[in-house]
Design a protein around this motif. Structure first.
Motif, PDB file in Angstrom:
ATOM      1  N   TYR A 100     -12.560  61.474  88.159  1.00  0.00           N
ATOM      2  CA  TYR A 100     -11.409  62.354  88.320  1.00  0.00           C
ATOM      3  C   TYR A 100     -10.522  62.104  87.105  1.00  0.00           C
ATOM      4  O   TYR A 100     -10.241  60.955  86.765  1.00  0.00           O
ATOM      5  N   ALA A 121      -8.678  66.161  88.269  1.00  0.00           N
ATOM      6  CA  ALA A 121      -9.812  67.056  88.513  1.00  0.00           C
ATOM      7  C   ALA A 121     -11.147  66.348  88.269  1.00  0.00           C
ATOM      8  O   ALA A 121     -11.246  65.468  87.417  1.00  0.00           O
ATOM      9  N   ASN A 133     -10.012  68.233  93.863  1.00  0.00           N
ATOM     10  CA  ASN A 133      -9.387  67.180  93.075  1.00  0.00           C
ATOM     11  C   ASN A 133      -9.378  65.881  93.868  1.00  0.00           C
ATOM     12  O   ASN A 133      -9.675  65.869  95.069  1.00  0.00           O
TER      13      ASN A 133
END
Length: 164
Positions: A100, A121, A133
């Motif tokens: 992420y 994201a 996310n």
């Protein structure tokens, strides 16, 4: 959610055993990154990003035992940069392939940046994934990457990384 949890605070006594540098040499590149403690006790992630041999990035990663982070909603970093763009990255487990990611541009003065989990994201090898996310349930790895498709020297000083 006003409490904080320190993931890592740099000091002159800091042990960097669980920090690892990953350069683009894994793909044949020639970039070089280094993490060290300066005389003031801050962590310094510095080096040179080379575009030779399909290179283009340097990353510093901190691995730790997986923790529950449901009571937190963001990362808080105190840092001083060089005006260049970096990525804050995290993973929920050590088996997770994607990261992420949140991109930020560093300033040349000390600053505290807040990175909401909801803005991180999912990416895998530079490609955006059609997944939600970061949901912020568990955390096992954090990382900072520089890879701006530019040959450049870099230097990012870090004081701490916390959860808020």
């Amino acid at each position: 959610m006003s409490e904080t949890l320190t993931l890592f605070e740099f000091s002159k006594k800091s042990k960097l055993d669980h920090w690892k540098i990953v350069n683009d040499e894994v793909m044949g590149g020639l970039s070089m990154g280094l993490l060290q403690i300066n005389q003031k006790g801050q962590g310094v992630f510095s080096g040179h990003v080379s575009l030779d041999n399909n290179g283009g990035f340097s990353l510093v990663r901190y691995d730790f035992e997986r923790i529950n982070v449901e009571n937190f909603s963001s990362f808080v970093l105190r840092l001083k940069g060089d005006g260049k763009k970096y990525q804050m990255r995290c993973k929920s487990s050590d088996h997770q392939r994607h990261s992420y990611i949140y991109s930020f541009t560093s300033k040349k003065d000390w600053e505290i940046i807040d990175i909401p989990f909801s803005k991180m994201a999912p990416f895998f090898r530079g490609d955006s994934l059609q997944l939600p996310n970061f949901h912020g349930d568990f955390l096992a790895e954090i990382a900072i990457l520089i890879g701006n498709n530019v040959e450049e020297d870099f230097c990012l000083e870090l004081d701490y990384i916390k959860l808020k």
